[in-house]
Design a protein around this motif. Structure first.
Motif, PDB file in Angstrom:
ATOM      1  N   UNK A  87      37.412  83.626  53.829  1.00  0.00           N
ATOM      2  CA  UNK A  87      37.447  82.464  54.718  1.00  0.00           C
ATOM      3  C   UNK A  87      37.729  82.956  56.143  1.00  0.00           C
ATOM      4  N   UNK A  88      36.987  82.470  57.165  1.00  0.00           N
ATOM      5  CA  UNK A  88      37.264  82.901  58.538  1.00  0.00           C
ATOM      6  C   UNK A  88      38.628  82.417  59.016  1.00  0.00           C
ATOM      7  N   UNK A  89      39.278  83.206  59.838  1.00  0.00           N
ATOM      8  CA  UNK A  89      40.592  82.856  60.385  1.00  0.00           C
ATOM      9  C   UNK A  89      40.456  81.803  61.480  1.00  0.00           C
ATOM     10  N   UNK A  90      41.544  81.077  61.691  1.00  0.00           N
ATOM     11  CA  UNK A  90      41.631  80.158  62.823  1.00  0.00           C
ATOM     12  C   UNK A  90      40.978  78.803  62.633  1.00  0.00           C
ATOM     13  N   UNK A  91      40.727  78.370  61.424  1.00  0.00           N
ATOM     14  CA  UNK A  91      40.107  77.066  61.177  1.00  0.00           C
ATOM     15  C   UNK A  91      41.130  76.012  60.762  1.00  0.00           C
ATOM     16  N   UNK A  92      42.389  76.376  60.692  1.00  0.00           N
ATOM     17  CA  UNK A  92      43.428  75.432  60.292  1.00  0.00           C
ATOM     18  C   UNK A  92      43.489  75.295  58.783  1.00  0.00           C
ATOM     19  N   UNK A  93      43.999  74.150  58.312  1.00  0.00           N
ATOM     20  CA  UNK A  93      44.112  73.879  56.880  1.00  0.00           C
ATOM     21  C   UNK A  93      42.763  73.354  56.399  1.00  0.00           C
ATOM     22  N   UNK A  94      42.159  74.069  55.425  1.00  0.00           N
ATOM     23  CA  UNK A  94      40.831  73.668  54.951  1.00  0.00           C
ATOM     24  C   UNK A  94      40.795  73.600  53.424  1.00  0.00           C
ATOM     25  N   UNK A  95      39.842  72.833  52.937  1.00  0.00           N
ATOM     26  CA  UNK A  95      39.618  72.743  51.491  1.00  0.00           C
ATOM     27  C   UNK A  95      38.538  73.756  51.141  1.00  0.00           C
ATOM     28  N   UNK A  96      38.856  74.617  50.191  1.00  0.00           N
ATOM     29  CA  UNK A  96      37.946  75.691  49.803  1.00  0.00           C
ATOM     30  C   UNK A  96      37.356  75.356  48.444  1.00  0.00           C
ATOM     31  N   UNK A  97      36.039  75.484  48.312  1.00  0.00           N
ATOM     32  CA  UNK A  97      35.350  75.294  47.039  1.00  0.00           C
ATOM     33  C   UNK A  97      34.908  76.654  46.530  1.00  0.00           C
ATOM     34  N   UNK A  98      35.330  76.993  45.344  1.00  0.00           N
ATOM     35  CA  UNK A  98      34.974  78.281  44.747  1.00  0.00           C
ATOM     36  C   UNK A  98      33.479  78.291  44.430  1.00  0.00           C
ATOM     37  N   UNK A  99      32.744  79.301  44.867  1.00  0.00           N
ATOM     38  CA  UNK A  99      31.311  79.357  44.581  1.00  0.00           C
ATOM     39  C   UNK A  99      30.994  79.659  43.115  1.00  0.00           C
TER      40      UNK A  99
END
Length: 131
Positions: free
Chosen positions: A109-121
Motif C-alpha cells: 500500500x502506498x504511504x501517506x493516504x491516511x486510514x484506508x480500507x484494503x481489499x485482499x486481491x
C-alpha cells in the motif's frame, strides 16, 4: 615443467566455483586466526584447504560435479533471498507492506493516504489500516 603438470592433471576434476570459494574462505579464516590467535580457527582453515585441494585433484568427476551443482543451487537461493530483501527494504520508503489477516497474502500500500480500507486481491477480505 608445464607438460608434466598437464599430464599430471589429465583425468582430474580441476578447479571449479566451489573449490575456489573454499580456498578463499580458507585464506580468510587463516588471516582471521592469526589476529585472533585461535588454533581451532586455524585447523578449520587448514581442513578447508585440504578439502579444496582434494576436490581439485580428484578423479571422481560425477561426485565433484554434483557437489558443485549443489553449491551453485544454494548460492542462487541465497542471492534470490538477498535480492528480495533488498527490494523490500527499498520499497519500505514509499510503501507499507501488510499481510492479509485471513490468508496471510502480502499487500503493498502506498504511504501517506491516511486510514484506508484494503481489499485482499487473493481472498477478497477487507480490513482497515493506516498507510
Amino acid at each position: 615443467m608445464r607438460e608434466k603438470f598437464v599430464r599430471f592433471m589429465y583425468g582430474r576434476y580441476g578447479l571449479d566455483q566451489f573449490s575456489r570459494t573454499l580456498s578463499f574462505a580458507a585464506i580468510g579464516l587463516m588471516v582471521v586466526s592469526t589476529f585472533v590467535r585461535s588454533n581451532i580457527l586455524y585447523l578449520v582453515s587448514l581442513a578447508a584447504f585440504i578439502y579444496a585441494y582434494f576436490r581439485v585433484f580428484s578423479k571422481n568427476h560425477a561426485k565433484r560435479y554434483q557437489e558443485n551443482q549443489k553449491y551453485l543451487q544454494t548460492m542462487a537461493k541465497l542471492r534470490e533471498r538477498f535480492g528480495r530483501f533488498k527490494s523490500t527494504t527499498a520499497q519500505r520508503k514509499t510503501h507499507h507492506i501488510y499481510k492479509c489477516p485471513v490468508c496471510r497474502q502480502k499487500i503493498r500500500i502506498p504511504r501517506g493516504k491516511g486510514k484506508i480500507e484494503i481489499t485482499c486481491p487473493k481472498c477478497q477480505a477487507k480490513f482497515i489500516k493506516r498507510s
